[in-house]
Design a protein around this motif. Structure first.
Motif, mmCIF file in Angstrom:
data_model
loop_
_atom_site.group_PDB
_atom_site.id
_atom_site.type_symbol
_atom_site.label_atom_id
_atom_site.label_comp_id
_atom_site.label_asym_id
_atom_site.label_seq_id
_atom_site.Cartn_x
_atom_site.Cartn_y
_atom_site.Cartn_z
ATOM 1 N N MET A 27 34.068 53.902 41.557
ATOM 2 C CA MET A 27 35.399 53.296 41.488
ATOM 3 C C MET A 27 36.467 54.385 41.413
ATOM 4 S SD MET A 27 36.688 51.109 38.395
ATOM 5 C CE MET A 27 36.166 49.625 38.264
ATOM 6 N N PHE A 49 40.094 48.907 48.322
ATOM 7 C CA PHE A 49 40.684 47.961 47.397
ATOM 8 C C PHE A 49 39.680 46.903 46.948
ATOM 9 C CE2 PHE A 49 43.780 44.546 46.584
ATOM 10 C CZ PHE A 49 44.705 45.263 45.837
ATOM 11 N N SER A 52 36.670 48.235 45.025
ATOM 12 C CA SER A 52 36.988 48.531 43.633
ATOM 13 C C SER A 52 36.991 47.275 42.787
ATOM 14 C CB SER A 52 38.364 49.197 43.518
ATOM 15 O OG SER A 52 38.283 50.497 43.976
ATOM 16 N N SER A 53 37.558 46.184 43.312
ATOM 17 C CA SER A 53 37.595 44.997 42.458
ATOM 18 C C SER A 53 36.202 44.401 42.289
ATOM 19 C CB SER A 53 38.608 43.967 42.952
ATOM 20 O OG SER A 53 38.417 43.700 44.290
ATOM 21 N N LEU A 54 35.350 44.526 43.323
ATOM 22 C CA LEU A 54 33.971 44.046 43.140
ATOM 23 C C LEU A 54 33.235 44.912 42.122
ATOM 24 C CD1 LEU A 54 32.935 43.079 46.779
ATOM 25 C CD2 LEU A 54 33.588 41.567 44.906
ATOM 26 N N LEU A 56 34.629 46.501 39.668
ATOM 27 C CA LEU A 56 35.153 46.125 38.345
ATOM 28 C C LEU A 56 34.431 44.890 37.824
ATOM 29 C CD1 LEU A 56 37.349 46.592 36.125
ATOM 30 C CD2 LEU A 56 38.684 44.853 37.286
ATOM 31 N N SER A 57 34.183 43.919 38.724
ATOM 32 C CA SER A 57 33.525 42.696 38.263
ATOM 33 C C SER A 57 32.105 42.999 37.799
ATOM 34 C CB SER A 57 33.545 41.621 39.350
ATOM 35 O OG SER A 57 32.672 41.959 40.397
ATOM 36 N N LEU A 59 31.040 45.823 36.519
ATOM 37 C CA LEU A 59 31.181 46.544 35.250
ATOM 38 C C LEU A 59 31.474 45.600 34.091
ATOM 39 C CD1 LEU A 59 33.014 49.824 35.040
ATOM 40 C CD2 LEU A 59 33.936 48.089 33.614
ATOM 41 N N VAL A 60 32.441 44.729 34.294
ATOM 42 C CA VAL A 60 32.865 43.863 33.188
ATOM 43 C C VAL A 60 31.790 42.819 32.872
ATOM 44 C CG1 VAL A 60 34.548 42.132 32.486
ATOM 45 C CG2 VAL A 60 35.300 44.183 33.649
ATOM 46 N N LEU A 61 31.272 42.172 33.933
ATOM 47 C CA LEU A 61 30.368 41.054 33.673
ATOM 48 C C LEU A 61 29.018 41.535 33.153
ATOM 49 C CD1 LEU A 61 31.399 38.953 36.774
ATOM 50 C CD2 LEU A 61 32.007 38.535 34.393
ATOM 51 N N GLN A 128 31.324 36.712 48.438
ATOM 52 C CA GLN A 128 31.725 36.841 47.044
ATOM 53 C C GLN A 128 30.713 36.235 46.077
ATOM 54 O OE1 GLN A 128 35.328 34.874 45.483
ATOM 55 N NE2 GLN A 128 36.404 36.697 46.202
ATOM 56 N N PHE A 131 28.467 38.162 43.493
ATOM 57 C CA PHE A 131 29.228 38.773 42.405
ATOM 58 C C PHE A 131 29.678 37.721 41.412
ATOM 59 C CE2 PHE A 131 29.481 41.476 46.071
ATOM 60 C CZ PHE A 131 29.157 42.712 45.543
ATOM 61 N N ARG A 132 30.072 36.555 41.962
ATOM 62 C CA ARG A 132 30.448 35.454 41.068
ATOM 63 C C ARG A 132 29.263 35.023 40.211
ATOM 64 N NH1 ARG A 132 34.869 31.774 41.779
ATOM 65 N NH2 ARG A 132 36.409 32.658 43.183
#
Lengths: 159, 437
Positions: A27, A49, A52-54, A56-57, A59-61, A128, A131-132
């Protein structure tokens, strides 16, 4: 039996956290490269872009349950600690059950919404839904972490 | 049955506070009450779907990458040995000043804050370097621990800052502008902290024995090397945001990459240090974003209950100066800050407080600075000041009471700075105003 199952699950939770945190590097490098290319050569890296947001998901989840294991989710304990011990434990059991109910909803709806989803990312056409699905995975292990806390509280009450 | 949304909203707000004080995790209590509220005001199906999709939207929202990136930037800066160099540089320059070591602590904290976004990390990193040194010169532990705990709070005001990022997320203000708006107030606060150290040493000379070993000009000039590195990174990263070359996310990524290279080249980066930087980054990011997810579910419910609008209408109907209301909001923040951590406090109050601030025609960026100042105050107010515990963990053998007494004068400085900012809002606004042009 319970203890060894708990150990295995908590190890998995930690490993998920470690997997998630490694994504900080790509990232970091991807975002730096993208900005540098844009400022110096007026060109962007396609999909930086959305990648990076994928990331982030992920990492967070994946970190959701790990953070609970490390006691990072903030709570205010000074009042509960001042209650008589038995009452305090009962209150903790009730609030833990409430947290578990909302996490269970996240887990269940995570699966439902992931399976319904047909979106793909704008540039790279990455679907998506996998990842969801991590919402459900993260919530599932978080639920288990809460369950272990619940068992600890119930045992304290039984003593 | 006809339900009055306002009534449900009030009940919901009260239950969140009850649940939090009963020890339920703040993020989950907001999400839980938000969900129940949506269920009552809408229906079950949309409520469950909204809860789960909020979780996904927060976790995959690109601008939030700034959080893990700022955190890792700060911890890489810590492991690159920057804190020690900074402290010895400042010490060389402030030795002649009364309370010189404490002033150097504030200075070094301020400088470290320019590469670190977290107050707790700043206090912890600087504490391990500055406290032994002040102990060696027999400083009053109240002054030494107080200056570290207070100096650490600068991490929130001087960009990069997690505090501004969270404020920006919750209020949909430009995070870049907010970060830039913290620069001058941060310097002002650092100056106020330093003045307190000097004043303390002048009033009670035995609290800060002088180090009489002279420093030559040559030493002083060499010492500037310790400041070069963080100054360069700060100018590059924050300058990049200011001039519009990078977004805050990109600035965080570039800052972290530079520090990774610096720490590797200087051979300061060990595997354990890298591992703890990474775990620290994921743990803080998850904690913050879970709070944001909970807050988002809760504010969807709040918006449906029309409470924010009603509260703003109600408050503006009072026939008092808007500054009276501002003072009350600040007072509420000081009280809440005693019990809640900085981020939770913002997440809990902003859905209602921010519309009030807008209705009173205060500048949203300016209020961001005031809000971050109040978060800083919350870090050093007992019983739940995070920086107090951090310093207590680093300063072995010092009682928590001593640290609390030591930080009290610095708390006064925060309030004074908040008043100065209210009288001269341009201190916060002049830099971000020039940005857009």
């Amino acid at each position: 039996m319970y203890t060894s199952a708990k150990n295995v699950i908590q190890t998995i939770t930690r490993v998920l956290g470690y997997v998630g945190m490694v994504f900080i590097f790509p990232m970091m490098l991807l975002t730096s490269a993208d900005a540098t290319f844009r400022d110096l050569f007026s060109r962007t890296i396609p999909g930086a872009f959305e990648l990076s947001s994928l990331m982030l998901s992920i990492l967070v989840l994946l970190g959701l349950a790990y953070a609970q294991q490390m006691r990072d989710h903030v709570r205010v304990t000074f009042l509960v600690e001042r209650l008589p011990q038995k009452l305090g434990t009962i209150v903790t059991i009730i609030t833990t059950l409430m947290s578990m109910s909302i996490v269970a909803i996240l887990c269940w709806q995570g699966v439902v919404l992931a399976l319904e989803n047909t979106q793909v990312s704008d540039m790279l056409r990455i679907p998506q839904w996998p990842f969801r699905m991590l919402v459900a995975v993260g919530a599932f292990f978080l639920l288990l972490e809460f369950f272990f806390d619940l068992v600890d509280s119930v045992r304290r009450l039984a003593e | 049955m006809i339900v009055d949304p306002v009534m449900i909203g009030i009940l919901g707000s009260v239950s969140v506070f009850i649940l939090i004080f009963l020890g339920m995790h703040i993020a989950f209590s907001m999400m839980f009450v938000g969900f129940v509220g949506l269920y009552i005001l809408c229906a079950f199906e949309p409520a469950v779907a909204a809860t789960a999709s909020t979780m996904w939207e927060v976790a995959s929202f690109y601008p939030y990458t700034v959080i893990p990136l700022f955190v890792i930037m700060g911890s890489l800066a810590g492991s690159s040995g920057m804190t020690r160099d900074l402290y010895s540089s400042f010490d060389k320059w402030t030795r002649k000043v009364p309370g010189g070591l404490a002033v150097a602590t504030i200075g070094a904290c301020g400088a470290f804050a320019a590469v670190s976004g977290s107050s707790v990390a700043t206090a912890a990193a600087m504490g391990t370097v500055a406290l032994p040194e002040m102990e060696r010169f027999k400083y009053d532990p109240k002054l030494s621990t107080g200056s570290v705990a207070a100096g650490g709070t600068l991490g929130f005001l001087i960009p990069p800052s997690i505090g501004f990022v969270v404020y920006g997320m919750l209020t949909e203000q430009s995070i870049g502008k907010l970060l830039i708006s913290g620069v001058l107030p941060g310097l002002l606060l650092a100056g106020a902290y330093a003045s307190i150290c000097v004043l303390w040493a002048v009033l009670y000379p035995q609290a800060a024995p002088r180090d009489l070993e002279p420093v030559t000009w040559k030493e002083k000039l060499t010492a500037l090397n310790g400041v070069k590195e963080p100054l360069f990174i700060f100018l590059f990263v924050i300058g990049g945001i200011y001039t519009g070359f990078f977004t805050p996310d990109e600035a965080g990524a570039i800052g972290a990459t530079i520090l990774l290279v610096v720490a590797t080249v200087k051979r300061k980066l060990t595997w354990p240090a890298l591992f703890s930087s990474l775990t620290g980054s994921i743990r803080i990011s998850v904690m913050v974003l879970m709070l944001v997810a909970g807050a988002n579910v809760f504010s969807t419910f709040m918006a449906l209950s029309t409470i924010p609008v009603q509260a703003a209408n109600w408050v503006t109907s009072f026939d008092v100066s808007r500054y009276v209301i501002l003072a009350m909001i600040i007072l509420i923040y000081v009280i809440l800050g005693c019990f809640l951590d900085a981020i939770s406090m913002m997440v809990l109050t902003l859905p209602v407080v921010f519309p009030i601030i807008l209705a009173l025609h205060f500048d949203p960026i300016w209020f961001g600075v005031v809000a971050v100042l109040m978060m800083e105050a919350g870090l050093i107010t007992p019983p739940m000041g995070l920086n107090l515990f951090t310093v207590a963990g680093v300063a072995k053998g010092v009682r928590l009471e001593t640290i609390i007494k030591g930080t009290a004068p610095f708390l006064g400085a925060i309030i004074v700075v908040a008043i100065i900012l209210t009288v001269f809002p341009n201190i916060a606004l002049v830099l971000p105003k020039m940005m857009g042009k």
